[in-house]
Design a protein around this motif. Structure first.
Motif, PDB file in Angstrom:
ATOM      1  N   LEU A 268       3.590   6.656   9.453  1.00  0.00           N
ATOM      2  CA  LEU A 268       3.016   7.716   8.624  1.00  0.00           C
ATOM      3  C   LEU A 268       3.914   8.014   7.421  1.00  0.00           C
ATOM      4  O   LEU A 268       3.443   8.185   6.289  1.00  0.00           O
ATOM      5  CB  LEU A 268       2.805   8.962   9.486  1.00  0.00           C
ATOM      6  N   VAL A 269       5.228   8.054   7.676  1.00  0.00           N
ATOM      7  CA  VAL A 269       6.173   8.353   6.589  1.00  0.00           C
ATOM      8  C   VAL A 269       6.103   7.287   5.514  1.00  0.00           C
ATOM      9  O   VAL A 269       6.076   7.589   4.303  1.00  0.00           O
ATOM     10  CB  VAL A 269       7.600   8.487   7.156  1.00  0.00           C
ATOM     11  N   ARG A 270       6.061   6.027   5.918  1.00  0.00           N
ATOM     12  CA  ARG A 270       6.029   4.951   4.918  1.00  0.00           C
ATOM     13  C   ARG A 270       4.765   5.012   4.074  1.00  0.00           C
ATOM     14  O   ARG A 270       4.802   4.751   2.859  1.00  0.00           O
ATOM     15  CB  ARG A 270       6.147   3.593   5.624  1.00  0.00           C
TER      16      ARG A 270
ATOM     17  N   ALA B 282       4.159   5.619  -3.844  1.00  0.00           N
ATOM     18  CA  ALA B 282       4.090   6.382  -5.093  1.00  0.00           C
ATOM     19  C   ALA B 282       2.660   6.682  -5.519  1.00  0.00           C
ATOM     20  O   ALA B 282       2.408   7.651  -6.250  1.00  0.00           O
ATOM     21  CB  ALA B 282       4.822   5.626  -6.198  1.00  0.00           C
ATOM     22  N   ARG B 283       1.698   5.868  -5.046  1.00  0.00           N
ATOM     23  CA  ARG B 283       0.310   6.099  -5.453  1.00  0.00           C
ATOM     24  C   ARG B 283      -0.296   7.337  -4.785  1.00  0.00           C
ATOM     25  O   ARG B 283      -1.217   7.951  -5.342  1.00  0.00           O
ATOM     26  CB  ARG B 283      -0.533   4.860  -5.118  1.00  0.00           C
ATOM     27  N   VAL B 284       0.194   7.707  -3.613  1.00  0.00           N
ATOM     28  CA  VAL B 284      -0.439   8.806  -2.861  1.00  0.00           C
ATOM     29  C   VAL B 284       0.540   9.904  -2.466  1.00  0.00           C
ATOM     30  O   VAL B 284       0.129  10.910  -1.868  1.00  0.00           O
ATOM     31  CB  VAL B 284      -1.137   8.276  -1.584  1.00  0.00           C
ATOM     32  N   ARG B 285       1.823   9.754  -2.781  1.00  0.00           N
ATOM     33  CA  ARG B 285       2.796  10.696  -2.241  1.00  0.00           C
ATOM     34  C   ARG B 285       2.639  12.113  -2.763  1.00  0.00           C
ATOM     35  O   ARG B 285       3.210  13.049  -2.191  1.00  0.00           O
ATOM     36  CB  ARG B 285       4.212  10.188  -2.516  1.00  0.00           C
TER      37      ARG B 285
ATOM     38  N   ASP C 272      14.444   4.624   5.661  1.00  0.00           N
ATOM     39  CA  ASP C 272      13.225   3.853   5.903  1.00  0.00           C
ATOM     40  C   ASP C 272      12.212   4.592   6.764  1.00  0.00           C
ATOM     41  O   ASP C 272      11.226   4.014   7.208  1.00  0.00           O
ATOM     42  CB  ASP C 272      13.553   2.496   6.517  1.00  0.00           C
ATOM     43  N   GLY C 273      12.461   5.898   7.030  1.00  0.00           N
ATOM     44  CA  GLY C 273      11.472   6.706   7.722  1.00  0.00           C
ATOM     45  C   GLY C 273      11.613   6.775   9.223  1.00  0.00           C
ATOM     46  O   GLY C 273      10.716   7.299   9.893  1.00  0.00           O
TER      47      GLY C 273
END
Length: 866
Positions: free
Chosen positions: A555-557, A562-565, A166-167
């Motif tokens: 920040l990690v989340r 998926a839209r910006v990773r 979960d980051g």
């Protein structure tokens, strides 16, 4: 099954390959490309791994060594590298040229720091302080400065960072075996390990071995408490960097300061290295070194006060923190217990010691012992690490010099620099030209064709993309993902997209998540159809800082979406190895701390040396050297009456606007040949004009000329007799100072009348001074003049000395007089003051004593110029 004991089996190198051992044991390979390439040739299969010659030689097979021993081409390369190292170590450098030219420089300097970032293969650093210290050593080596460095050897280093699913930040502390590091154990003539021993309360002792590394010409001594003679608790003193509770940290700092001086004495005795004349304390963690030197001088017959004067003369203190919370402070009783008669410094009055760290100023806490305050009191010369930080430091510590404006607090500044051969991509070094060993010099960049420069920038960006994908894949596997889930990583980042980097420690003031204030707006920047942006983020939160860990997770989340990773990534375990590809591969380096809480911020300097443009709040070094040719300044709301949320919204909005309207359009504005001409010109000017300023060679040369050389002269002038006389003089002046007063001030003007005068007029000041038991030779009388505000506060002040004009009058007062030239227009005023003066004082503010007129004294204290 686990081994019950661990040890290192060293390889036996064939005779023709013996020079490899010397090359591996001198850390010059960490910034010498040709030597690193030679070691990669030893085992090409490991060539993509982080370069660590000691581990490499320990793992290579006997068959491969035999093959290399018969490889004539390899042996020629080895001979050339070995000869080059000998030339580097033995040849004259800038420092030796200065000595030959008659400069009065110290025979040697001892440089103490709690951490050193020299190479990823020696992980003894947490962040900027350690990296700066490592660059200081390398630049000192390149310049020939006779430095001896002192630190601690942490068996678990700092920590390795990974992420949970979960980051959330996870910390890991791998055990470091000194025998597998580029270190040697310092030994006595009979072969036994050298050691230092500290006495602890209750009859206990703290033993430490002394490991040493060769950083080019500079020896780095590292104290290690993991020795058999210690009880289990004492063995753990050097377990982790910045770990443990208050007593644990106190023991670390006692070992660093007190044990470090003893280690230097041992090293000099065994090797014949010149004894240091100057001791440089890099932040307050090493401040106890002054107490050990006082103890040494007590054995020569000096009392405590005289020993303090002798120690101060040759000591330089550098503060790196712009906030009081960043300073180590200990309970006074804890310090007294460890340094009193039952502890390490028997025979030294513990009350004298405690007074050195007293917070005797408004807002101070009387029960705490402040390491930075002690560092300042035991150093005649002190500095911050940028011009702005020097100003912040003067304001932060102004309470130690009551009666003086913050501008006159005796803390100067030497702006940090970075070591180009360590941080600049080899291709940039070859194209742009490395530093030639003189401070502040690089080859011109004007001759580099636009196409060649732009193609190189793309090559470096593509290299970063490859590394990011590899690290991101490894991170997701650590987070529990299966290989079948990770195909998307092959499309992360694009070597043709504007790339922004942000990497640093994660305290709240550095604002890791400022970029997330408006996530929709950030998303549009990342996914813009014609001018997209991609961002690479890295950083570690302190293990005890849950607030920082929450910022990392936030920040990690966002970057997991998926839209910006494919456009924004967080890379765990930020360190030197990652940074050396991150800086060259970015187009823009982002820094958005709360102003003025960034002391310097050297990551942006490293990026600039690679042709990366800075996008930063005007803080630290960027406040000092920002020009529109070098990047962009983020407007700030500091000083405005706004709450924190409103301030962050305003500054985030300014950040987005800069990227949208100025940065991205300039990057994607191409000519007929596909080249962004205006962008390339900014890169060129950054390399040519900013590059020489940010070099560590420039920084170290400034330390030598402005701090080390004056400290060495003061050390030589303050022998035991002079120290006794100076201590006695200070005691006499402090005792008599209540009798010093400015009794009367009068002024006559050459022209003008009333409350105005014309520019260029001269006032003749006459002042009557009461000196009590002091003599005129004990003081300096000054006029201080400048523009005044509505409350009559003087700004941009000038100082004019006044001279004695006869003996004492019938009332025992002394007359002083002198001219005051009015060289500025507008509201103008002056005052008069009396300061102590002595040939061995570095500044009139040193004692913190000043006598000023009563508010009602004198005539004509203010003038309006027209």
């Amino acid at each position: 099954m686990k081994a019950i004991r661990r040890f290192t089996v060293r390889p036996v190198l064939p005779e023709p390959l013996r020079p490899l051992s010397d090359l591996a044991r001198n850390l010059r390979w960490s910034w010498h490309t040709e030597t690193r390439d030679l070691f990669r040739a030893v085992d090409p299969a490991a060539g993509s791994a982080e370069c660590d010659p000691v581990r490499l030689l320990g793992a290579v097979s006997a068959g491969r060594l035999a093959e290399l021993a018969g490889d004539e081409q390899f042996l020629r390369r080895l001979a050339e590298a070995s000869a080059d190292l000998r030339t580097y170590l033995d040849g004259p450098r800038w420092y030796q040229d200065q000595l030959a030219g008659g400069a009065e420089l110290p025979a040697a300097v001892a440089y103490f720091s709690p951490e050193f970032g020299v190479t990823a293969a020696l992980p003894q650093y947490s962040g900027g302080l350690g990296i700066l210290a490592g660059d200081h050593l390398k630049a000192a080596s390149d310049l020939g400065v006779p430095l001896v460095a002192v630190g601690l050897l942490y068996r678990h280093g700092y920590f390795r960072q990974s992420l949970s699913r979960d980051g959330w930040q996870q910390e890991h502390y791998p055990v470091l075996d000194p025998n597998e590091l580029p270190l040697g154990l310092l030994r006595e003539a009979d072969g036994s390990p050298s050691r230092v021993v500290l006495a602890l309360p209750g009859g206990r002792s703290l033993h430490a071995h002394i490991w040493h590394a060769r950083v080019g010409r500079v020896p780095l001594l590292m104290l290690d408490s993991a020795v058999e003679e210690n009880a289990p608790g004492e063995r753990e003193v050097t377990d982790r960097l910045y770990g443990g509770g208050s007593e644990h940290r106190l023991l670390q700092e006692m070992l660093l300061g007190i044990g470090g001086v003893r280690a230097v004495r041992t090293y000099c005795r065994l090797t014949g290295h010149p004894a240091p004349e100057v001791f440089h304390t890099n932040e307050g963690h090493a401040g106890f070194l002054g107490l050990e030197r006082i103890r040494e001088l007590g054995g020569t017959g000096l009392d405590f006060d005289a020993a303090v004067e002798a120690v101060r003369a040759g000591t330089v203190f550098t503060t790196h923190t712009p906030v009081p919370a960043g300073i180590d402070r200990f309970d006074r009783e804890l310090v007294a217990r460890h340094l009193g008669d039952d502890g390490e410094l028997p025979g030294v009055d513990v009350e004298h010691i405690l007074r050195l760290g007293d917070e005797t100023y408004p807002g101070g806490e009387p029960e705490l012992f402040n390491m930075a305050v002690m560092g300042l009191r035991l150093a005649q010369r002190a500095n911050g690490v940028s011009t702005l930080h020097g100003q912040v430091g003067r304001e932060m510590f102004a309470g130690l010099w009551p009666g003086f404006d913050a501008a006159e607090v005796p803390i100067t500044s030497v702006t940090n620099g970075v070591h180009a051969p360590t941080w600049v991509a080899p291709e940039i070094l070859r194209m742009h030209g490395p530093c030639d060993g003189a401070p502040g010099r690089t080859a011109p960049a004007d001759s580099i064709p636009d196409r060649e420069l732009w193609d190189l920038r793309r090559t470096l960006r593509a290299r970063l993309v490859t590394e990011v994908r590899e690290r991101l894949h490894a991170s997701w596997r650590d987070r529990g993902a299966q290989a079948a889930e990770l195909g998307w990583i092959d499309g992360v980042l694009d070597p043709d997209v504007l790339t922004i980097g942000f990497a640093r420690r994660v305290p709240s003031y550095k604002r890791l998540t400022l970029m997330l204030r408006d996530r929709d707006r950030l998303g549009k920047l990342l996914l813009h159809p014609t001018r997209p942006v991609q961002i690479v983020v890295a950083g570690k939160a302190h293990p005890a800082d849950d607030g920082g860990k929450r910022l990392v997770r936030e920040l990690v989340r966002f970057s997991d979406d998926a839209r910006v990773r494919h456009r924004i990534v967080f890379l765990p375990d930020y360190g030197m190895a990652m940074a050396q590809n991150l800086y060259p591969g970015c187009d823009v380096w982002l820094n958005n701390p709360l102003r003025p809480l960034e002391a310097c911020g050297t990551s942006g300097m490293k990026a600039a040396l690679n042709g990366c443009l800075n996008l930063s709040v005007l803080d630290g070094w960027w406040d000092e050297w920002y020009e529109p040719d070098f990047g962009w300044a983020i407007p700030t709301a500091d000083g405005l009456a706004v709450d924190e949320d409103r301030r962050d919204d305003l500054e985030a909005g300014a950040l987005y606007e800069l990227i949208e309207d100025r940065i991205a359009p300039r990057f994607y504005d191409r000519d007929g040949e596909g080249l962004p001409g205006r962008w390339i010109e900014m890169v060129r000017r950054t390399l040519r004009d900013l590059g020489p300023k940010v070099l560590a060679e420039r920084m170290v040369a400034e330390y030598v000329e402005r701090l080390y050389a004056p400290a060495a002269r003061a050390h030589r002038a303050t022998d035991r007799g002079a120290a006794r006389r100076l201590a006695g003089w200070k005691a006499r002046v402090r005792s008599a100072w209540p009798g010093v007063a400015v009794d009367h001030v009068e002024a006559s003007a050459a022209d003008g009348a009333g409350g105005s005068a014309e520019l260029g007029a001269t006032l003749v000041l006459r002042v009557r001074i009461a000196l009590g038991a002091l003599e005129p030779d004990d003081v300096e009388v000054q006029a201080v003049a400048g523009r005044v505000d509505a409350a009559d506060g003087i700004s941009d002040a000038q100082v004019f000395p006044l001279k004695p004009a006869g003996g004492q009058d019938l009332e025992g007062r002394w007359l002083y007089e002198g001219p005051l030239t009015l060289d500025r227009t507008g509201p103008y005023g002056y005052t008069v003051r009396v300061l102590p003066t002595h040939p061995l004082l570095a500044t009139g503010a040193e004692l913190g004593l000043v006598a000023l007129p009563a508010e009602s004294a004198g005539d004509g204290a203010g003038v309006f110029l027209r």
